[in-house]
Structures are given as C-alpha cells and as structure tokens.
Design an enzyme around this catalytic site. Structure first.
Site, PDB file in Angstrom:
ATOM      1  N   GLY A  14      -8.927  16.343   5.909  1.00 45.22           N
ATOM      2  CA  GLY A  14      -9.412  15.564   4.767  1.00 45.22           C
ATOM      3  C   GLY A  14      -8.657  15.901   3.489  1.00 45.22           C
ATOM      4  N   ASN A  51     -14.845  30.527   6.251  1.00 41.87           N
ATOM      5  CA  ASN A  51     -13.529  30.998   5.855  1.00 41.87           C
ATOM      6  C   ASN A  51     -13.611  31.843   4.597  1.00 41.87           C
ATOM      7  OD1 ASN A  51     -10.701  31.250   5.810  1.00 41.87           O
ATOM      8  ND2 ASN A  51     -10.605  29.639   4.258  1.00 41.87           N
ATOM      9  N   LYS A  79      -2.336  14.554   7.957  1.00 39.46           N
ATOM     10  CA  LYS A  79      -2.857  14.617   6.591  1.00 39.46           C
ATOM     11  C   LYS A  79      -2.799  13.211   6.031  1.00 39.46           C
ATOM     12  CE  LYS A  79      -4.078  16.786   2.664  1.00 39.46           C
ATOM     13  NZ  LYS A  79      -5.265  17.595   2.429  1.00 39.46           N
TER      14      LYS A  79
HETATM   15  N1  ATP Z   1      -8.622  33.081   5.238  1.00 44.64           N
HETATM   16  C1  ATP Z   1      -7.642  33.022   4.294  1.00 44.64           C
HETATM   17  N2  ATP Z   1      -6.859  34.109   4.073  1.00 44.64           N
HETATM   18  C2  ATP Z   1      -5.874  34.064   3.143  1.00 44.64           C
HETATM   19  N3  ATP Z   1      -5.584  32.991   2.365  1.00 44.64           N
HETATM   20  C3  ATP Z   1      -6.347  31.899   2.559  1.00 44.64           C
HETATM   21  C4  ATP Z   1      -7.399  31.845   3.516  1.00 44.64           C
HETATM   22  N4  ATP Z   1      -7.963  30.600   3.465  1.00 44.64           N
HETATM   23  C5  ATP Z   1      -7.277  29.928   2.525  1.00 44.64           C
HETATM   24  N5  ATP Z   1      -6.301  30.681   1.978  1.00 44.64           N
HETATM   25  C6  ATP Z   1      -5.382  30.292   0.894  1.00 44.64           C
HETATM   26  O1  ATP Z   1      -6.173  29.692  -0.115  1.00 44.64           O
HETATM   27  C7  ATP Z   1      -5.493  28.546  -0.656  1.00 44.64           C
HETATM   28  C8  ATP Z   1      -6.352  27.291  -0.404  1.00 44.64           C
HETATM   29  O2  ATP Z   1      -6.444  27.078   0.998  1.00 44.64           O
HETATM   30  P1  ATP Z   1      -6.097  25.657   1.610  1.00 44.64           P
HETATM   31  O3  ATP Z   1      -4.866  25.104   1.015  1.00 44.64           O
HETATM   32  O4  ATP Z   1      -6.143  25.774   3.090  1.00 44.64           O
HETATM   33  O5  ATP Z   1      -7.352  24.808   1.080  1.00 44.64           O
HETATM   34  P2  ATP Z   1      -7.683  23.292   1.368  1.00 44.64           P
HETATM   35  O6  ATP Z   1      -9.144  23.188   1.616  1.00 44.64           O
HETATM   36  O7  ATP Z   1      -6.786  22.772   2.439  1.00 44.64           O
HETATM   37  O8  ATP Z   1      -7.343  22.591  -0.020  1.00 44.64           O
HETATM   38  P3  ATP Z   1      -6.988  21.019  -0.327  1.00 44.64           P
HETATM   39  O9  ATP Z   1      -8.310  20.396  -0.678  1.00 44.64           O
HETATM   40  O10 ATP Z   1      -6.034  21.087  -1.449  1.00 44.64           O
HETATM   41  O11 ATP Z   1      -6.402  20.449   0.930  1.00 44.64           O
HETATM   42  C9  ATP Z   1      -4.151  28.476   0.043  1.00 44.64           C
HETATM   43  O12 ATP Z   1      -3.191  29.173  -0.751  1.00 44.64           O
HETATM   44  C10 ATP Z   1      -4.384  29.229   1.328  1.00 44.64           C
HETATM   45  O13 ATP Z   1      -3.190  29.820   1.847  1.00 44.64           O
HETATM   46  C1  DNN Z   2      -5.222  18.071  -5.373  1.00 47.64           C
HETATM   47  C2  DNN Z   2      -6.024  18.949  -4.454  1.00 47.64           C
HETATM   48  N1  DNN Z   2      -5.111  19.881  -3.788  1.00 47.64           N
HETATM   49  C3  DNN Z   2      -6.747  18.125  -3.397  1.00 47.64           C
HETATM   50  N2  DNN Z   2      -5.752  17.597  -2.465  1.00 47.64           N
HETATM   51  C4  DNN Z   2      -7.561  16.989  -3.949  1.00 47.64           C
HETATM   52  C5  DNN Z   2      -8.841  17.504  -4.536  1.00 47.64           C
HETATM   53  C6  DNN Z   2      -9.690  16.400  -5.090  1.00 47.64           C
HETATM   54  C7  DNN Z   2     -10.988  16.954  -5.657  1.00 47.64           C
HETATM   55  C8  DNN Z   2     -11.787  15.876  -6.355  1.00 47.64           C
HETATM   56  C9  DNN Z   2     -13.158  16.421  -6.777  1.00 47.64           C
HETATM   57  O1  DNN Z   2     -13.979  16.713  -5.897  1.00 47.64           O
HETATM   58  O2  DNN Z   2     -13.380  16.618  -7.977  1.00 47.64           O
HETATM   59 MG    MG Z   3      -5.393  21.269   2.455  1.00 50.92          MG
END
Ligand code: ATP
Ligand code: DNN
Ligand code: MG
Length: 213
Positions: A108, A167, A37
């Site tokens: 990302g 997803n 990360k």
């Molecule tokens: N298929 C799924 N089933 C259940 N919960 C999910 C699923 N996909 C995502 N979540 C939940 O939704 C929330 C957002 O998912 P996640 O943290 O993976 O997003 P992200 O794209 O990594 O966000 P960020 O931009 O903050 O890194 C989390 O609480 C995660 O556990």
């Molecule tokens: C804080 C959050 N969990 C992410 N890591 C960062 C998301 C940035 C989004 C910025 C935007 O597209 O407006």
């Molecule tokens: Mg994430």
C-alpha cells in the site's frame, strides 16, 4: 498461492521493510513471489527495494506503475502535477505481474485510508482488488488505536485480514512497545503472524504461508 496486500498502521510503519523480508523468504521456499508498489510518492525507493528482493529482470515501471514526485498522499501529489492516479495502469501492471508469478505482494501507500483521488481512498482500490490483507503495525505508543481502527475498517469492507506483523521500527522498548501486542491480541481476533525487532533481517513466513494456502 494467493496474492495479498500489505497495509500499515501509518506511513513509516515498516510495510516495505516487512514486504521485502516476506518476498525474500517466500522465494527461498521456492515460491516465485514478487513485490508490487502500485503508487509511490516522493521517491521510488520502495519499488527499488521490492525489486531487489524479488525476481531478476523486472523494471521499476513494471513493479511501480504510478510514481508521483511529492512526498504526500497520492491525491495531493497528483494534483500538484496536474495529473491523476491512473488506476487502469495499476490494474494492467498488476495483472501482468500476477500472470507470471506465483504470489504478488501488493504494498500500500501510507496507511489504509489514504486518499488517492477525488472520492477514492487506498482502501477503495484494495477492495476492488479483493485480496486478503496483511497489517504491519509500527510498534509504538499510539499503535493500538491505529491498529484497531485499521482492522475494523478492513472488516467493514468485507475483506479478509490474513494477520498482523508487529514491527519494531526503532530499538526502543518503552512500556507501550512491550504491552501493545497483548492489547491487540485481547481486542482483536486477527492472528499475529510474526514480530520483528529493530534490524532483524529475516522473517519466518510459515504462519503466513498457512494463511495464504
Ligand atoms: N524492523 C526494522 N528494523 C530496522 N529498520 C526498520 C524496521 N522497520 C522499518 N525500518 C526502517 O524504517 C523506515 C520506514 O520503514 P518503511 O519504509 O518500510 O515504512 P513504510 O510503511 O513502507 O513507509 P511508506 O508509507 O513510505 O511506504 C525505513 O528506513 C526502514 O528501513
Ligand atoms: C510519502 C510517504 N513515503 C508515503 N508514500 C505516503 C504517505 C501518505 C500519508 C498521508 C496521510 O495519512 O496523512
Ligand atoms: Mg513503503
């Protein structure tokens, strides 16, 4: 096996959720895979989950070299701390992880074009890594536009999009959620490598492994 970047149609699309399942599945198949990360904003939960999914013994700093306290885009979060995203530190941490693992999955931050510094977006950093990209589509009304924009932006940089993981973050099946995949398949030539329902706790990575070679 090639390292790759996981981007998403938006923040909360499920990049971490999917990445952890991928790392676990690759490791179950004997691939020494680890999650990375580069930049975390707001908290280090993504890094903790990726560490839990990956090999024993990695420190949070090895897996997440840049942590900024504000839950915003990295550029804003860095400004609020009177600092800058240290891309050299990111590069060093990535090289160290890549030197000791068969496959590094780089998660990302937010979506593809998130600002990380003055004149720099996550997409610029991704282009410098020059790794193939896996797109996680957070399935909901609006995802088609976000997905096609992201796919076009990846292609415009001359980067390879390995494929898509659909997803279903929420357990909701409205008409959009049911029909989005057919729209993306019709309007894009990028293969869908998998689909996750809400709460799914495993992912078949055979198609992804074929693409990674
Ligand atoms: N298929 C799924 N089933 C259940 N919960 C999910 C699923 N996909 C995502 N979540 C939940 O939704 C929330 C957002 O998912 P996640 O943290 O993976 O997003 P992200 O794209 O990594 O966000 P960020 O931009 O903050 O890194 C989390 O609480 C995660 O556990
Ligand atoms: C804080 C959050 N969990 C992410 N890591 C960062 C998301 C940035 C989004 C910025 C935007 O597209 O407006
Ligand atoms: Mg994430």
């Amino acid at each position: 096996m090639r390292n790759f970047i996981v981007t998403g149609t938006d923040t909360e699309a499920g990049k971490t959720y999917v990445s952890c399942l991928i790392v676990k599945a690759l490791r179950e198949r004997g691939v020494n895979a680890a999650g990375f990360k580069p930049v975390a904003c707001g908290d280090r939960q993504d890094a903790r989950l990726l560490r839990e999914a990956g090999p024993e013994g990695l420190t949070l700093d090895e897996l997440n070299p840049v942590f900024l306290k504000n839950a915003t885009c990295p550029y804003v979060a860095a400004k609020l701390e009177n600092t800058q995203v240290d891309e050299d530190a990111i590069r060093r941490a990535y090289e160290a992880l890549a030197a000791t693992h068969d496959c590094v999955l780089v998660e990302g931050v937010g979506g593809w074009e998130v600002p990380i510094a003055a004149g720099r977006r996550f997409s610029d950093m991704a282009a410098d890594f020059h790794l193939p990209i896996l797109l996680v589509i957070g399935n909901k009304l609006g995802a088609i536009n976000h997905a096609l924009l992201t796919l076009d932006a990846i292609k415009a940089r001359g980067l390879e999009c390995l494929g898509i993981i659909f997803n279903n973050v929420k357990d909701e099946w409205d008409t959009a959620c049911v029909t989005n995949r057919s729209m993306i398949e019709e309007f894009s030539d990028v293969p869908v490598l998998g689909e996750l329902i809400h709460g799914q706790d495993s992912l078949d990575v055979d198609a992804l492994m074929d693409r990674l070679g």
